[in-house]
Structure formats: C-alpha cells, structure tokens
Design a protein around this motif. Structure first.
Motif, PDB file in Angstrom:
ATOM      1  N   HIS A 254      17.345  22.644 -62.746  1.00 26.52           N
ATOM      2  CA  HIS A 254      16.812  21.459 -62.072  1.00 26.52           C
ATOM      3  C   HIS A 254      15.301  21.559 -61.928  1.00 26.52           C
ATOM      4  N   ARG A 255      14.669  20.438 -61.524  1.00 23.91           N
ATOM      5  CA  ARG A 255      13.217  20.368 -61.480  1.00 23.91           C
ATOM      6  C   ARG A 255      12.733  19.865 -60.132  1.00 23.91           C
ATOM      7  N   VAL A 256      11.448  20.079 -59.874  1.00 22.15           N
ATOM      8  CA  VAL A 256      10.801  19.669 -58.624  1.00 22.15           C
ATOM      9  C   VAL A 256      10.427  18.196 -58.696  1.00 22.15           C
ATOM     10  N   THR A 257      10.659  17.469 -57.589  1.00 17.65           N
ATOM     11  CA  THR A 257      10.267  16.056 -57.517  1.00 17.65           C
ATOM     12  C   THR A 257       9.127  15.818 -56.522  1.00 17.65           C
ATOM     13  N   GLU A 258       8.927  16.755 -55.591  1.00 17.60           N
ATOM     14  CA  GLU A 258       7.840  16.590 -54.624  1.00 17.60           C
ATOM     15  C   GLU A 258       7.473  17.955 -54.054  1.00 17.60           C
ATOM     16  N   VAL A 259       6.178  18.139 -53.804  1.00 10.56           N
ATOM     17  CA  VAL A 259       5.674  19.363 -53.180  1.00 10.56           C
ATOM     18  C   VAL A 259       4.818  18.969 -51.984  1.00 10.56           C
ATOM     19  N   GLY A 260       5.087  19.610 -50.850  1.00  6.45           N
ATOM     20  CA  GLY A 260       4.258  19.420 -49.662  1.00  6.45           C
ATOM     21  C   GLY A 260       3.839  20.778 -49.135  1.00  6.45           C
ATOM     22  N   MET A 261       2.555  20.948 -48.772  1.00 11.24           N
ATOM     23  CA  MET A 261       2.055  22.242 -48.304  1.00 11.24           C
ATOM     24  C   MET A 261       1.070  22.027 -47.162  1.00 11.24           C
ATOM     25  N   VAL A 262       1.137  22.920 -46.183  1.00  8.52           N
ATOM     26  CA  VAL A 262       0.122  22.933 -45.127  1.00  8.52           C
ATOM     27  C   VAL A 262      -0.398  24.351 -44.996  1.00  8.52           C
ATOM     28  N   LYS A 263      -1.704  24.467 -44.798  1.00  9.02           N
ATOM     29  CA  LYS A 263      -2.331  25.782 -44.641  1.00  9.02           C
ATOM     30  C   LYS A 263      -2.588  26.022 -43.169  1.00  9.02           C
ATOM     31  N   VAL A 264      -2.141  27.198 -42.696  1.00  2.96           N
ATOM     32  CA  VAL A 264      -2.266  27.548 -41.283  1.00  2.96           C
ATOM     33  C   VAL A 264      -3.103  28.809 -41.147  1.00  2.96           C
ATOM     34  N   ILE A 265      -4.150  28.751 -40.317  1.00  3.81           N
ATOM     35  CA  ILE A 265      -4.975  29.923 -40.004  1.00  3.81           C
ATOM     36  C   ILE A 265      -5.148  29.974 -38.489  1.00  3.81           C
ATOM     37  N   ASN A 266      -4.842  31.126 -37.911  1.00  5.62           N
ATOM     38  CA  ASN A 266      -4.963  31.323 -36.466  1.00  5.62           C
ATOM     39  C   ASN A 266      -4.188  30.260 -35.681  1.00  5.62           C
ATOM     40  N   GLY A 267      -2.999  29.937 -36.208  1.00  3.90           N
ATOM     41  CA  GLY A 267      -2.126  29.001 -35.512  1.00  3.90           C
ATOM     42  C   GLY A 267      -2.466  27.541 -35.681  1.00  3.90           C
ATOM     43  N   GLN A 268      -3.510  27.235 -36.441  1.00  4.06           N
ATOM     44  CA  GLN A 268      -3.946  25.849 -36.605  1.00  4.06           C
ATOM     45  C   GLN A 268      -3.775  25.396 -38.048  1.00  4.06           C
ATOM     46  N   VAL A 269      -3.308  24.150 -38.218  1.00  3.00           N
ATOM     47  CA  VAL A 269      -3.223  23.570 -39.553  1.00  3.00           C
ATOM     48  C   VAL A 269      -4.625  23.164 -39.985  1.00  3.00           C
ATOM     49  N   VAL A 270      -5.128  23.813 -41.054  1.00  5.51           N
ATOM     50  CA  VAL A 270      -6.503  23.550 -41.499  1.00  5.51           C
ATOM     51  C   VAL A 270      -6.555  22.709 -42.770  1.00  5.51           C
ATOM     52  N   ASP A 271      -5.414  22.527 -43.448  1.00  5.70           N
ATOM     53  CA  ASP A 271      -5.443  21.732 -44.678  1.00  5.70           C
ATOM     54  C   ASP A 271      -4.014  21.313 -45.024  1.00  5.70           C
TER      55      ASP A 271
ATOM     56  N   ALA B 282       7.367  20.541 -44.423  1.00  7.99           N
ATOM     57  CA  ALA B 282       6.407  21.651 -44.392  1.00  7.99           C
ATOM     58  C   ALA B 282       5.698  21.708 -43.042  1.00  7.99           C
ATOM     59  N   CYS B 283       5.316  20.545 -42.503  1.00  7.08           N
ATOM     60  CA  CYS B 283       4.651  20.513 -41.193  1.00  7.08           C
ATOM     61  C   CYS B 283       5.598  21.025 -40.098  1.00  7.08           C
ATOM     62  N   ALA B 284       6.871  20.656 -40.187  1.00 10.05           N
ATOM     63  CA  ALA B 284       7.845  21.121 -39.201  1.00 10.05           C
ATOM     64  C   ALA B 284       8.019  22.636 -39.287  1.00 10.05           C
ATOM     65  N   ALA B 285       8.105  23.175 -40.512  1.00 14.31           N
ATOM     66  CA  ALA B 285       8.232  24.623 -40.687  1.00 14.31           C
ATOM     67  C   ALA B 285       6.988  25.337 -40.178  1.00 14.31           C
ATOM     68  N   ALA B 286       5.818  24.690 -40.323  1.00 18.86           N
ATOM     69  CA  ALA B 286       4.586  25.273 -39.794  1.00 18.86           C
ATOM     70  C   ALA B 286       4.649  25.358 -38.271  1.00 18.86           C
ATOM     71  N   GLY B 287       5.265  24.366 -37.651  1.00 21.64           N
ATOM     72  CA  GLY B 287       5.439  24.403 -36.199  1.00 21.64           C
ATOM     73  C   GLY B 287       6.324  25.566 -35.779  1.00 21.64           C
ATOM     74  N   ILE B 288       7.394  25.827 -36.542  1.00 26.07           N
ATOM     75  CA  ILE B 288       8.262  26.974 -36.253  1.00 26.07           C
ATOM     76  C   ILE B 288       7.482  28.277 -36.393  1.00 26.07           C
ATOM     77  N   LEU B 289       6.689  28.385 -37.475  1.00 25.03           N
ATOM     78  CA  LEU B 289       5.867  29.575 -37.688  1.00 25.03           C
ATOM     79  C   LEU B 289       4.945  29.819 -36.497  1.00 25.03           C
ATOM     80  N   ARG B 290       4.301  28.747 -36.017  1.00 29.06           N
ATOM     81  CA  ARG B 290       3.360  28.884 -34.903  1.00 29.06           C
ATOM     82  C   ARG B 290       4.068  29.388 -33.643  1.00 29.06           C
ATOM     83  N   LEU B 291       5.235  28.842 -33.320  1.00 29.71           N
ATOM     84  CA  LEU B 291       5.965  29.275 -32.122  1.00 29.71           C
ATOM     85  C   LEU B 291       6.431  30.731 -32.248  1.00 29.71           C
ATOM     86  N   VAL B 292       6.888  31.102 -33.436  1.00 32.47           N
ATOM     87  CA  VAL B 292       7.321  32.485 -33.645  1.00 32.47           C
ATOM     88  C   VAL B 292       6.149  33.438 -33.449  1.00 32.47           C
ATOM     89  N   GLN B 293       5.002  33.117 -34.045  1.00 29.56           N
ATOM     90  CA  GLN B 293       3.845  34.006 -33.932  1.00 29.56           C
ATOM     91  C   GLN B 293       3.336  34.092 -32.492  1.00 29.56           C
TER      92      GLN B 293
END
Length: 726
Positions: free
Chosen positions: A568-585, A701-712
């Motif tokens: 199978h193949r990819v139809t959409e990619v979403g990414m967020v960059k997190v540094i020091n708990g903040q979404v920077v890109d 991706a944004c939701a998973a970033a929120g989980i990452l932030r709470l875990v850290q």
C-alpha cells in the motif's frame, strides 16, 4: 543467473591445477606432483567423477549420488578411482566422523540389526545419533556403509592445494563456480598470478598449524587429551620463519582457550599454563601471566613484566604489562581503561530514543551547537590507509596479492607490511608533504580504482568528504605517524579508532563515545593511544540518558491506502516539530498514491481519489520530509506503522530514513498506566487533548505531540522528585 558449461567442475579443476603447477610449482613435493600426474592420466569419466567428489563438503560421499549428465559411465569411472586408490571403502578410523553426517533414516538403517533397544522411529535425530555413538559397531556396520558410501583418500593433500590457492584451510573448490556465476566477487590483478608463499617450508609450516586448528575445532572435549598426545608424538616443526611462528602462536592460544573452557577436571590451570608457554601471541602471554600470578609465582611474573616493558613485542603486550604491573606491584587499584573513562569530560545529555543511534545523537547534539562532528571510527583510517598505499598494497607484487580471490594482501595478513616494504612506504609518505599533494593522490587512486574489491575498506561516495577535513585540518606529520603505525602493526591498529572526528574553533579532535553500560575495550585503548602519540587530541565522551530541552522531536502521522507498507501507499503526511515542549513548525501534504484508494479507507479518513488526483507524488515531497526530520527523533502513535510506511516510500524515492524512534502508545502506557484505552482518540479524551479531525494526518500528529508533551512533563517532574530525595 548465468549458466555454466556441463563440464565446468573439471574445467575449474584444471584451472586450479594450472595455478599449482605454475606459480606454486616450488611449493609441491614429489608426492604432490605424482598425484597431479596420476589425475591427468585418468580417463575423462574418472576425472569427472573425482572432481565431483572433491567439490563435496565431506570426504564421505554417497555412491548413488554420482550420476551426472556430463558423465557417460559413472560406474566405470568410479571403479577406476577405486583401482587407483583415490577413493576407498569407509575406514574404521573415519567411522565416528561419518556418523555425524548421516540423516535420521540412514542412522535407522545402519542400526536396524542392533541388539540394543533403539529409540522410537519418531524420535528426533539427536537421540538416534546419541544411540549410534553408544552402540554402533564398525565391524557390524561395514557392509551397509560400503554399499552406501565411499571415502576419498586425498583430504589433506587437497586441503594443502586449496591452502596454496586461497590461503585458507577451510576453502572450497566451489568458490571457482561461485565466481563464474557472479555470486562471489573477485578482483582484477595488475600483475601475473603468483604464489602466496616464498618457500615450501613457509607454506607447509603455516598449513600444518592451520590444519591443526581446524582439527581442534572438530575435536570433542573428551578427546582433547588424545589430541595433545598426538601433538607430542608429532613434535612441531623447527621452522623459524616469522609467519609460521605466528601461525604456531595462534594455534597454541586456540588450544589453551579450549582447555580453559573444558569442563574436564584434568584440564586445570597448571595444564593450561604449559600449553600457553608454547605461544608468544599477546593474548596468550597475558593469560599465562595472569594465571601464574594467581598460582603465586609473583616474582617470576614481576620479572617477566619488567622485561616486556623494557622491550615489548607489541603495543598490545606493552599496554597490558604496564597496566598489570602498576596494579599488582605498585598497589594501583584501577586499570588504565577505568582511568580513561573516569577522566572523560562531562556527559552529553541524550534522549533514550538514541539507545541504538548513540553516535548519531551526539552528532546532532554538536550540530545544534554549531560544531561539526563526523562519524569516523574505523572507516576514516582504513580508507585513508588503503587509498594512500594502494600502489604498494595492490600493484606491487611483493605485497602478496596472489590471485583474483585475494582481498587482503599477504603482507597485511602476516602483519609484515612495513617490515618488508619499508622503503616503498617511506617513499610514498615522503611524496605527501602537503594536504594538497595528499588529496591529489587520494583523488587519483579513487578515480582509477573506485569499486575494486579490497579487504582494507569499503567504497562509498562520501569517503572523500570524510578524508578531506582530516588532511586539511590536521598537521600532515601527525596523519603520517598514524599511517606509519598502522603499516607496522596492521593487526592491532586496523580497528578500535574513535567514533567521531570533531571540528570546532579549537581545531580537530577525536572522540570515543560511551553510552551507559558501555566499556572501553583493550584494542580501543591501544588505538586511542596511537592517535595520542601521533599528536592528535583524543577524548572519551560519556552519554547520559536524560531529557534534553534542545532536542528536536518530529511527531508524524501518515494516512495510507491500507495497512501493509509493502503493498500500500501513503496518501497524506502530517508532521509537527517540537522543541522544549513547544510546537515550532508544522508540515502537511496530501500525496498521490498512484493507486486506487478503497472506499472503506475514504470512509475512515475522508481522503478520496478526487482529492489526491492533483496532489504531488511522494518522490516530489521526499526532500521536504527529509529536511523537516533532519537530526530529530521520530515520534508517532504506534510508531512502527508510520515509520515503516515512510521508510518504504523513501526507499522508493531513492532516499534513506534512519532516525531514532519513540512511540507515544508505549510512552503513555508506561507513564499513565491503567487507562481504559491507549488508542489515539480515547487517549486524547482521557488526557484532555484536543483532536478535531481524527484520521487526518496533521490533526493526528498535533494530538500525538500533545501526548508527547504531557509524558515529558510527567517524566521531568518525577526526575526532579528523585533528585530532591537523593
């Protein structure tokens, strides 16, 4: 795959004999030459049968397995071989050895008339083999064996011939076929094929000890005493040729290790010490001195250590002697290895996601500080050594590249490269007095010989990018000193080099990286000291697993046409960059999968075939994804799914994805145990994280970033509490 002519086994054997009668003629005795003449006098069918036998893995061959299309009359050919004594019935001395290769059905047939109660027919082969070892009798089995099997009579002679050709007692004739089929790569010679040994004494002396080593591997513990008795009855050759002495030293160290590991009581330390005295190999001398010290022979050990320190045979032995002498006779409590680790600089903080990518994590850590760090390890120094001395190693006949199967020249194998080619090596180094001269030489060698098989280093396109900073940033005399040391002792100094080459405002240095639990090996200590002696700055940097606020995390979600990344193949990619708990890109794109999106997938994600019709194909966005993820930790909810799809898509686009990974499912289970569900949607509900459009890449991706932030945040609070308690 290539096809070979019907008689290729015989053709190859004549090629093999041609090498023996040509360059190796002076290494053959009268019996060897008589055997070759006898082979050539055989009928064509007998020759075809015999070379088929010689290409088998065992000296024991089933008689009914020798019918081949190219052999007109295999029975007549076999009868001729029996008459010539080149094959025979199975001997009593080989009976136990043959038992090991029989399959279960053959063991059952062999033991069908045994008076002892045999295992059940359904029992495993191992049980039948044990029964055969205990109860099979050669005299009772001889008729059955000789109906089924024959024994070739030239095993050791053929092994010697193969040793002359390939330089290895474990070599096989089928390597010639593998070459012709393209399975085995060989190299092109720049000179005529030549013998790898200068005299019969050298060849037979080396073969003797290597053949003993191979025999030792096939000897059971219970038969070790018998093996040693055989050695005493057939005393070692008095040959004093350096390469033969080295082969002897390796063999007796190999034998001593077997004795030390043996469970038999008669093989105690005193017994092992006597065997170790036959070897001057550094490892053997070290082990013997340690055992002698344990036996209380302290003054004798002290005297020998002092002699080694005054006049060491090798850098390895010198390092051991200095270290052991200081600890045992100067009351020093720690080893040189421990001292080097203790003297290392402050640890580098890395996220534990780098546990399998430690050097990569340290390089990224330095990159964030504006410092260049390149992964050098053995690649840098082996490549520079091979490229610098390529003419001496692979174009000078004296280096000992005997035929197309040789990857490593004889002088490197025997560790006599500098001893025998000192003039040529020093002349080469004298030509390389400036960085530009050296770079020009390396570039010329790379251009002429790129891709040629060699046993020193592996070719890849970024080699020069690694070599150039060393040649331009370090004093030439320092680099020459390291290569000269490698030429003098290639065995010891061909590996163990520092992990990283670091370039900053202070200049160039080398760093060995040690993660928690890592130790510094002896060979690394010796190689690092070689760099220090040459004048290079060398440091050991420890890594500690901890939260680093400067670390970048890229939280990724992909939507796909199905669940298997292979089909199978990819139809959409979403990414967020997190540094020091903040979404920077953030980054998002639909992707044309170049295949139909099933209706059930559209129902789940909302992504239809019409939506992706004008979207870019993955190859068009691969570079942007690569750049966004650079030097980051890859994070996703059920990370192996998203990582697996992106890795496969990157491969299709001619790129490589190699990043440390974290999974927010695993992190949440560990940090927030006992929740009802850890699916992305339910987990967001339970943790109070906003998730607007579930199953769209950027929102997930944004939701998973929120989980990452709470875990850290939770991990950081726990660490602070633990630090306060301690």
């Amino acid at each position: 795959m290539k096809t070979l002519p019907p008689t290729y086994y015989l053709d190859h054997f004549y090629e093999f004999l041609g090498y023996l009668e040509g360059p190796c003629a002076h290494l053959l005795n009268a019996a060897d030459k008589d055997f070759i003449a006898e082979f050539k006098a055989l009928s064509h069918d007998a020759q075809l049968v015999l070379v088929r036998i010689y290409n088998r893995q065992s000296v024991y061959v089933r008689r009914d397995s020798l019918s081949y299309e190219e052999i007109d009359n295999p029975r007549a050919g076999l009868n001729e071989l029996f008459a010539a004594g080149l094959v025979n019935d199975v001997s009593e001395t080989g009976f136990a050895r043959l038992l090991e290769q029989l399959n279960k059905a053959e063991l059952q047939s062999l033991l069908a008339e045994s008076p002892q109660k045999a295992p059940a027919k359904s029992a495993k082969k191992a049980l039948w083999f044990e029964f055969a070892q205990a109860h099979a009798v050669f005299s009772a089995s001889e008729d059955w064996l000789n109906e089924q099997y024959l024994e070739q009579q030239q095993e050791q002679r053929l092994a010697y011939f193969l040793f002359l050709y390939f330089g290895n007692v474990r070599a096989r004739l089928n390597q010639l076929s593998m070459r012709d089929l393209g399975v085995m790569r060989t190299r092109q010679l720049s000179h005529e094929a030549q013998a790898r040994f200068t005299s019969a004494d050298e060849a037979r002396g080396q073969f003797y000890y290597r053949w003993l080593g191979l025999s030792l591997k096939n000897t059971q513990d219970q038969a070790l005493d018998e093996f040693i008795a055989m050695l005493e009855e057939n005393p070692a050759t008095t040959n004093r040729i350096a390469s033969v002495l080295e082969a002897r030293d390796r063999f007796y160290w190999q034998l001593a290790k077997r004795l030390l590991q043996s469970p038999l009581e008669q093989h105690d330390d005193h017994y092992s010490i006597q065997i170790l005295k036959h070897s001057r190999a550094a490892d053997a001398v070290e082990k013997r001195l340690r055992l002698e010290y344990q036996q209380g022979w302290k003054e004798q050990v002290k005297s020998e250590l002092e002699a080694i320190i005054d006049d060491p045979d090798s850098e390895t032995l010198y390092v051991f002697a200095v270290d052991f002498y200081q600890r045992k006779f100067h009351r020093k409590r720690t080893s040189m290895l421990t001292d080097m680790l203790r003297d290392s600089s402050a640890p580098i903080p890395l996220d534990e996601a780098y546990v399998s990518h430690v050097e990569q994590g340290v390089c990224a850590y330095y990159e964030r500080q504006g410092i260049t760090a390149l992964r050098s390890e053995n690649v840098l120094w082996r490549a520079l050594f091979g490229l610098t001395f390529w003419p001496e190693l692979y174009q000078n006949p004296k280096a000992g590249v005997s035929n197309e199967f040789d990857w490593l020249p004889r002088l490197l194998k025997q560790n006599t490269f500098y001893a025998e080619l000192e003039h040529e090596i020093e002349a080469r180094l004298a030509q390389l007095q400036t960085p530009q001269q050296w770079l020009t030489h390396v570039l010329q060698v790379s251009t002429r010989h790129y891709g040629q098989v060699n046993g020193v280093f592996s070719w890849h396109q970024s080699l020069l990018e690694l070599i150039k900073p060393l040649l331009t940033q370090a004093p030439v005399v320092q680099t020459q000193a390291v290569l000269r040391a490698m030429a003098r002792d290639y065995h010891q100094l061909s590996d163990g080099f520092a992990d990283l080459m670091v370039l900053d405002e202070q200049g160039l240095r080398f760093e060995e990286i040690k993660a928690p639990g890592d130790s510094l090996r002896r060979n690394q200590l010796i190689t690092l000291q070689c760099l220090k002696k040459a004048g290079f700055e060398v440091a050991i940097r420890r890594v500690e697993w901890m939260y680093n606020p400067d670390q970048a995390y890229v939280v990724v979600d992909v939507e796909t046409t199905g669940g298997n990344h292979s089909s199978h193949r990819v139809t959409e990619v979403g990414m967020v960059k997190v540094i020091n708990g903040q979404v920077v890109d953030r980054w998002q794109s639909l992707v044309n999968p170049q295949r139909y999106i099933p209706a059930r997938i559209t129902e789940l994600t909302g992504i239809s075939n019409e939506m992706v019709a004008d979207a870019p194909v993955f190859e068009a966005v691969a570079e942007a994804i690569d750049e966004f993820c650079q030097d980051a930790i890859f994070v996703a909810h059920n990370v192996n799914f998203d990582y697996g799809f992106l890795k496969r898509e990157m491969e299709r686009a001619g790129r490589r994805l190699n990043l440390p990974k974290l999974c927010t499912v695993r992190m949440a289970r560990k940090q927030f145990p006992g929740l009802a569900s850890y699916s992305l949607g339910r987990l967001c509900e339970q943790l109070g994280i906003e998730l607007v459009r579930h199953h769209r890449a950027l929102d997930d991706a944004c939701a998973a970033a929120g989980i990452l932030r709470l875990v850290q945040q939770s991990q950081l609070q726990q660490n602070l509490i633990q630090q306060a308690r301690s």
